[in-house]
Design an enzyme around this catalytic site. Structure first.
Site, PDB file in Angstrom:
ATOM      1  N   GLY A  16     -31.771 -34.599  15.391  1.00 38.72           N
ATOM      2  CA  GLY A  16     -30.393 -34.820  15.829  1.00 38.72           C
ATOM      3  C   GLY A  16     -30.269 -35.373  17.244  1.00 38.72           C
ATOM      4  O   GLY A  16     -31.020 -36.257  17.669  1.00 38.72           O
ATOM      5  N   ILE A  17     -29.294 -34.827  17.965  1.00 42.90           N
ATOM      6  CA  ILE A  17     -28.977 -35.325  19.307  1.00 42.90           C
ATOM      7  C   ILE A  17     -30.142 -35.108  20.270  1.00 42.90           C
ATOM      8  O   ILE A  17     -30.447 -35.961  21.101  1.00 42.90           O
ATOM      9  CB  ILE A  17     -27.688 -34.640  19.820  1.00 42.90           C
ATOM     10  CG1 ILE A  17     -26.480 -35.121  18.989  1.00 42.90           C
ATOM     11  CG2 ILE A  17     -27.468 -34.913  21.299  1.00 42.90           C
ATOM     12  CD1 ILE A  17     -25.200 -34.317  19.216  1.00 42.90           C
ATOM     13  N   ASP A  36     -38.450 -26.853  20.765  1.00 45.12           N
ATOM     14  CA  ASP A  36     -37.658 -26.507  19.580  1.00 45.12           C
ATOM     15  C   ASP A  36     -38.295 -25.290  18.910  1.00 45.12           C
ATOM     16  O   ASP A  36     -39.460 -24.992  19.102  1.00 45.12           O
ATOM     17  CB  ASP A  36     -37.619 -27.678  18.591  1.00 45.12           C
ATOM     18  CG  ASP A  36     -36.370 -27.663  17.722  1.00 45.12           C
ATOM     19  OD1 ASP A  36     -35.461 -28.471  17.967  1.00 45.12           O
ATOM     20  OD2 ASP A  36     -36.292 -26.814  16.805  1.00 45.12           O
ATOM     21  N   TYR A 154     -18.084 -20.530  18.043  1.00 44.99           N
ATOM     22  CA  TYR A 154     -18.642 -21.789  18.559  1.00 44.99           C
ATOM     23  C   TYR A 154     -17.774 -22.334  19.687  1.00 44.99           C
ATOM     24  O   TYR A 154     -18.283 -22.705  20.752  1.00 44.99           O
ATOM     25  CB  TYR A 154     -18.739 -22.789  17.410  1.00 44.99           C
ATOM     26  CG  TYR A 154     -19.396 -24.099  17.757  1.00 44.99           C
ATOM     27  CD1 TYR A 154     -20.772 -24.184  17.945  1.00 44.99           C
ATOM     28  CD2 TYR A 154     -18.648 -25.267  17.896  1.00 44.99           C
ATOM     29  CE1 TYR A 154     -21.381 -25.399  18.254  1.00 44.99           C
ATOM     30  CE2 TYR A 154     -19.240 -26.477  18.203  1.00 44.99           C
ATOM     31  CZ  TYR A 154     -20.613 -26.539  18.379  1.00 44.99           C
ATOM     32  OH  TYR A 154     -21.211 -27.744  18.692  1.00 44.99           O
ATOM     33  N   GLY A 185     -18.027 -35.696  20.187  1.00 48.90           N
ATOM     34  CA  GLY A 185     -17.101 -35.510  19.063  1.00 48.90           C
ATOM     35  C   GLY A 185     -17.933 -35.169  17.843  1.00 48.90           C
ATOM     36  O   GLY A 185     -18.841 -34.347  17.928  1.00 48.90           O
TER      37      GLY A 185
END
Ligand SMILES: NC(=O)c1ccc[n+]([C@@H]2O[C@H](COP(=O)([O-])OP(=O)(O)OC[C@H]3O[C@@H](n4cnc5c(N)ncnc54)[C@H](O)[C@@H]3O)[C@@H](O)[C@H]2O)c1
Length: 261
Positions: A16-17, A36, A154, A185
């Site tokens: 991902g990011i 990670d 969250y 976003g």
């Protein structure tokens, strides 16, 4: 290259990011430590990215000072310094408010807020010892500002991280360490797929709130992270840059093209 000679640590880097941030920082000249909890994916990525990377398999849940210091020591022992920390690892659990499991709330505060705090303390100590300043970039979210059903924990964690960013920025700028945040976003990652992109109605809701008319790409977040971590952002302190396709400025809904939802 923007980050030539610099050393970065990116958490949640296996996909991902985080993966996009690590890949971009490396491409722009940094040596990059990838952290990670998913050791298999992490080592596969480190092998793919090759020289200039270090894989650190670690779970940030319940991170304490000794473990954070050890993580940072692994980076400085391997690369000799630490200039950039990207606090990207995060978790998301969706539950209606009345049924919200307090343990899930604690987990999100733990991984999304406590881990950035504790790891940033250790990283900042190393940066101060190196006497060359540094940059810390936290990954918050538009949910630090916007409310939606199911995201009580969250949203609270990302709002907390936004404020933590500001306080850290004030306390560390005197030591030449700039702290900022990037607030994405909706970006097409596994987290978003599990959370909001699972069915067409949810996807439609997201796109109807996204003026640019599409989901964000991981590298579009990585570019903002890289900028804030670089000397190009030398006068930017304690800010959150929202990379959200216009989500935060929108006060209505936009039409969604047929086939997009
Ligand atoms: N994808 C989006 O739409 C979006 C939007 C706003 C904010 N964000 C934020 O961006 C960051 C990255 O999101 P993503 O979409 O790439 O998520 P993702 O779930 O695809 O990847 C997250 C990575 O973090 C790792 N991770 C999670 N918990 C960990 C822990 N305890 N210890 C170590 N590693 C851990 C995971 O193994 C995974 O590799 C998160 O902080 C997220 O909240 C994402």
């Amino acid at each position: 290259m923007k980050h030539q000679g610099k050393v970065a640590l990116v958490t949640g880097a296996a996909q991902g990011i985080g993966m996009a941030c690590a890949t971009r920082l490396l491409a722009e000249g940094a040596q990059v430590a990838l952290l990670d909890r998913d050791g298999d994916r992490l080592h596969a990525l480190a092998a793919r990215l090759g020289a200039g990377t270090l894989a650190i398999s670690a779970d940030l849940t319940g991170l304490g000072t000794a473990s954070a210091t050890e993580i940072v020591a692994r980076v400085t022992e391997r690369f000799g310094r630490l200039d950039i920390l990207v606090n990207n690892a995060g978790v998301l659990r969706l539950q209606s408010f009345l049924d919200f499991d307090p343990d899930d709330f604690s987990l999100m505060m733990d991984v999304n807020v406590r881990a950035p705090l504790v790891l940033s303390q250790a990283a900042a100590r190393a940066m101060i010892a190196g006497a060359a300043g540094g940059a810390i970039v936290n990954l918050t979210s538009v949910t630090a500002e916007l409310a939606a059903p199911l995201i009580a924990g969250y949203a609270a964690s990302k709002g907390a991280l936004r404020q933590l960013t500001r306080v850290m920025a004030l306390e560390l700028i005197g030591q030449g360490i700039r702290v900022n945040a990037v607030g994405p976003g909706t970006i097409g990652t596994e987290m978003a797929a599990n959370a909001v992109l699972g069915d067409s109605a949810q996807r439609h809701t997201v796109l109807s709130r996204t003026p640019i008319g599409r989901l964000g790409k991981t590298d579009e977040i990585a570019k903002a992270v890289s900028f804030l971590a670089s000397d190009d952002a030398s006068y930017i302190v304690g800010q959150t840059v929202y990379v959200d396709g216009g989500r935060l400025i929108l006060n209505y809904v936009v039409p969604v093209a047929e086939g997009d939802a």
